[in-house]
Enzyme design. Structure first.
Site, short mmCIF file in Angstrom:
data_model
loop_
_atom_site.label_atom_id
_atom_site.label_comp_id
_atom_site.label_asym_id
_atom_site.label_seq_id
_atom_site.Cartn_x
_atom_site.Cartn_y
_atom_site.Cartn_z
N ALA A 1 8.54 0.90 4.95
CA ALA A 1 7.30 0.49 5.63
C ALA A 1 7.40 -0.90 6.25
CB ALA A 1 6.13 0.52 4.65
N ASP B 1 0.84 -1.20 0.00
CA ASP B 1 0.00 0.00 0.00
C ASP B 1 0.87 1.25 0.00
OD1 ASP B 1 -2.26 -1.62 0.18
OD2 ASP B 1 -2.21 -1.61 2.37
O1 RIB Z 1 -2.59 -4.25 2.79
C1 RIB Z 1 -2.59 -4.31 4.19
C2 RIB Z 1 -3.98 -4.07 4.72
O2 RIB Z 1 -4.82 -5.12 4.26
C3 RIB Z 1 -4.12 -4.08 6.21
O3 RIB Z 1 -3.91 -2.82 6.79
C4 RIB Z 1 -5.50 -4.65 6.43
O4 RIB Z 1 -6.41 -3.76 7.00
C5 RIB Z 1 -5.97 -5.13 5.06
O5 RIB Z 1 -6.84 -4.25 4.47
#
Ligand code: RIB
Length: 294
Positions: free
Chosen positions: A265, A237
């Site tokens: 991260a 993310d």
């Molecule tokens: O990509 C990681 C995320 O996946 C976590 O923070 C969890 O909430 C899920 O959505």
């Protein structure tokens, strides 16, 4: 360098994180080391990552009416994310039950809660998507909502970056609206030929960096700094959010910045808690490799 306006449509969860030496086998009970609650959710993580990396970011999503909701809202505002598009819907907020082993690998179960009740973009959401430079989405909110948003983005000249996670079948019409897909190795395998028509495909490779395949089929691989991994949750993310911020500088520069952000991260436990700020990313990105053509 202009500051891009990024609309992030997606989920926000409270992550219930247990650390263990190893993840349990089916039917097995093991003793954990520690437990913590950290805001997360793919949408919120990407919004926070883009904001901390220097973007102007608006989050379009939903929290519930439970005790978790105020903390979820706060993590966005504390990172400078505009929450005027954050809806409150009756019922529980989203949660993710996460187990992190001693190697930093995780297993995650998401229960959608409010995210699953995020209906189509409102008139204000549409205005925001049309005004944005980039719409960044994932797949933890209802697919019809994502479809409407990406169609509106395409119709208004907003660049669409899709992180199709968790991977699932999507309509050809949706894929036709995507300018950039960001996937990990597993998602690339799972989605297969669905990704072929996407102009820019960015595949994250963990410690090996990331690969870009452009509209002409040419590929480059970019590596990030090497780090000691504590927890990989939210690293993908963070990569996607940072990538969106620098996308206008071209794939190689954007991926180098994103690789550094994603690597950083992994060095701290927890999704949102581990997302680095721009100055840290710029310092770390000086140590990755530029982009090997192959
Ligand atoms: O990509 C990681 C995320 O996946 C976590 O923070 C969890 O909430 C899920 O959505």
């Amino acid at each position: 360098m202009t500051t891009p306006l990024i609309a992030v449509l997606g989920s926000i969860n409270m992550d219930l994180v247990t650390t263990t030496d190893r993840r349990p086998d089916p039917g097995e009970t093991i003793l954990g080391r520690a437990f913590t609650m950290v805001p997360g959710g793919k949408g919120a993580n990407q919004a926070i990552a883009a904001s901390r990396a220097g973007g102007r970011v608006l989050f379009l999503g939903a929290i519930g009416t439970d005790v978790l909701a105020p903390q979820l809202r706060a993590v966005l505002t504390e990172s400078g994310v505009d929450t005027t598009g954050l809806r409150t819907v009756e019922g529980p907020s989203g949660i993710a039950a996460i187990v992190v082993d001693s190697g930093g690998e995780n297993s995650i179960i998401v229960v959608g809660g409010a995210n699953a009740r995020l209906t189509g973009p409102s008139a204000a959401d549409r205005t925001a998507v049309a005004a944005a430079d980039i719409l960044l989405c994932q797949l933890e909110v209802p697919i019809p909502t994502v479809e409407e948003a990406v169609r509106h983005a395409r119709d208004n000249g907003t660049t669409v970056i899709l992180n199709p996670s968790p991977a699932q079948r999507l309509s050809r019409e949706l894929w036709n609206c995507v300018d950039v897909a960001v996937v990990n190795r597993g998602e690339a395998e799972n989605l297969g030929s669905a990704l072929d028509g996407v102009p820019h495909l960015v595949t994250t490779l963990g410690a090996d960096g990331a690969r870009h395949r452009g509209p002409d089929g040419a590929a480059i691989t970019v590596t990030g700094p090497s780090v000691d991994v504590v927890d990989t949750t939210g690293a993908g993310d963070t990569f996607a959010g940072a990538l969106a911020v620098r996308w206008s500088q071209g794939p190689a520069a954007a991926i180098r910045f994103a690789c550094a952000a994603g690597a950083l991260a992994t060095t701290t436990l927890g999704a949102s808690a581990s997302i680095p700020w721009r100055a840290e990313i710029e310092a770390a990105s000086a140590t990755g490799s530029g982009g090997a053509h192959h």
